[in-house]
Design a protein around this motif. Structure first.
Motif: not given
Length: 417
Positions: A85-90
């Motif tokens: 999820d955080e990778l998608s945000l980044v």
């Protein structure tokens, strides 16, 4: 052909034991005596050859930290899914950051940030896991979606390090492809091949400028200094590769130094930056640095192996690309130790295809591939030991992230692309 006769030896992979490998009898045990944490355990005979098996108390020490939760022991971790999820945000933020007023420049800058060609985001994954491993937690979603996540200021700043690192990495790829006159990257046409060298260089410069802006916004002089050093090291490493003398091309020390500059400096200093932003001690920051450095070296060593054993389909580039460009890597350097006559071929260079065939013949008869894998494993074990040396924690998120970081060290040395 000489190439065909030697290549069957090159494709041989090491036999496996604990943590993925068994070391051959030719391995120097001192390489693995890391503060007495790696100890010889048993002798095994397979296929008529005696091999040494080793145990890794330091790595198993991480298991001792996990005894509080049996579910963590049984859980099969996917390091990438832990931070997906955080990778998608980044990734979304990265695509927004490379937008430019000049459409052609924007199109070039986002070339390797588009969906489908952005890669696995290995470096951001390492950095986000490192942030959690150092007691920095991903905040709980508000409103049921990652877009609604209210990040703490610290976590947002550490995400920024992941974004800066990825922009610097992609910028270096764009510049390297121009220098190497590469045709492909990540399975598609390289930017220089599609849009020309000038635009590729400008796109790389643009990404570096965006990274500098994001870095300045952190307002942390120590972190700024670390990342500035990374850019300096990238230039130094590429220059070392371009201006290598015959003696330097045959030096393992020179090769390792160049590899650190070109590959490992970025991830090691970025890991240290994550620790510094978290307010960690100098000792913990150095452990984060050591993890990144050794993981980066292991990654490149396996890359060098795959350049001989991989295929263009799995690597997304032509196999044997390094030697065809006259670049001498660890497998050939180890082969030269066994066959000193190979020095003469290396001195002559590889402009002549016949010299490439001769070098591959010697490599096939040598233990060059095996010894390179063993050296990669040594660095992977050093990376894992750095994680195991972090201050103990009972927090399940911290433990899980540390296990994922150790798992990545195994994935790096067992990958085939």
């Amino acid at each position: 052909m000489l190439f065909c006769r030697g290549f069957s030896r090159i494709c041989t992979t090491p036999r496996k034991s604990l943590f993925g490998f068994v070391l051959s009898r030719r391995t120097d045990p001192s390489l693995f005596l890391l503060s007495n944490q790696y100890v010889y355990s048993t002798i095994k005979v397979r296929s008529g050859r005696e091999t040494l098996s080793w145990s890794f108390p330091s790595l198993l020490g991480l298991g001792r930290q996990i005894h509080q939760s049996s579910s963590l022991i049984e859980e099969q971790l996917d390091p990438f899914s832990l931070v997906s999820d955080e990778l998608s945000l980044v990734a979304n933020r990265l695509r927004a950051m490379v937008i430019a007023e000049v459409p052609k420049l924007a199109s070039a800058a986002e070339y390797f940030f588009r969906l489908g060609v952005e890669g696995k985001r290995f470096r951001p994954t390492v950095l986000l896991l490192m942030a959690t491993a150092l007691n920095v937690h991903i905040p709980e979603p508000v409103g049921g979606g990652v877009g609604d996540t209210v990040a703490t200021e610290l976590r947002t700043r550490q995400q920024s390090i992941a974004e800066i690192t990825e922009m610097i990495h992609v910028a270096s790829l764009l510049h390297d492809d121009v220098l190497d006159d590469a045709d492909t990257r990540r399975g598609i046409g390289s930017l220089n091949a599609v849009m020309g060298n000038k635009l590729a260089v400008l796109a790389g410069d643009f990404l570096l400028s965006r990274a500098c802006v994001a870095l300045a916004a952190l307002k942390n002089t120590e972190v700024v200094s670390l990342v500035a050093t990374v850019v300096e090291n990238l230039v130094m490493g590429e220059t070392m590769q371009m201006t290598t003398s015959s003696e330097q091309r045959c030096s393992m020390d020179y090769y390792i130094q160049k590899t650190y500059y070109k590959t490992a400096s970025l991830i090691s200093n970025s890991c240290k930056a994550i620790a510094l932003l978290a307010g960690q001690t100098a000792e913990v920051a150095m452990l984060a640095f050591e993890y990144g450095k050794n993981l980066g070296l292991a990654f490149q060593l396996i890359d060098d192996v795959l350049d001989f054993t991989g295929t263009s389909a799995s690597l997304g580039k032509g196999s044997l690309s390094d030697i065809q460009q006259g670049i001498v890597t660890a497998p050939i350097l180890f082969a030269m130790e066994e066959f000193p006559q190979l020095h003469a071929i290396v001195y002559q260079g590889f402009d002549n295809p016949e010299n490439i065939e001769i070098a591959l013949e010697y490599l096939g008869k040598s233990h060059g591939i095996q010894r390179t894998r063993e050296l990669a494993m040594k660095h992977a074990n050093l990376a894992a030991a750095a994680i195991d040396s972090l201050p103990e924690s009972n927090d399940e998120n911290v433990i899980r992230s540390r296990r994922a970081l150790v798992d990545l060290t195994q994935r790096v040395i067992t990958r085939n692309k």
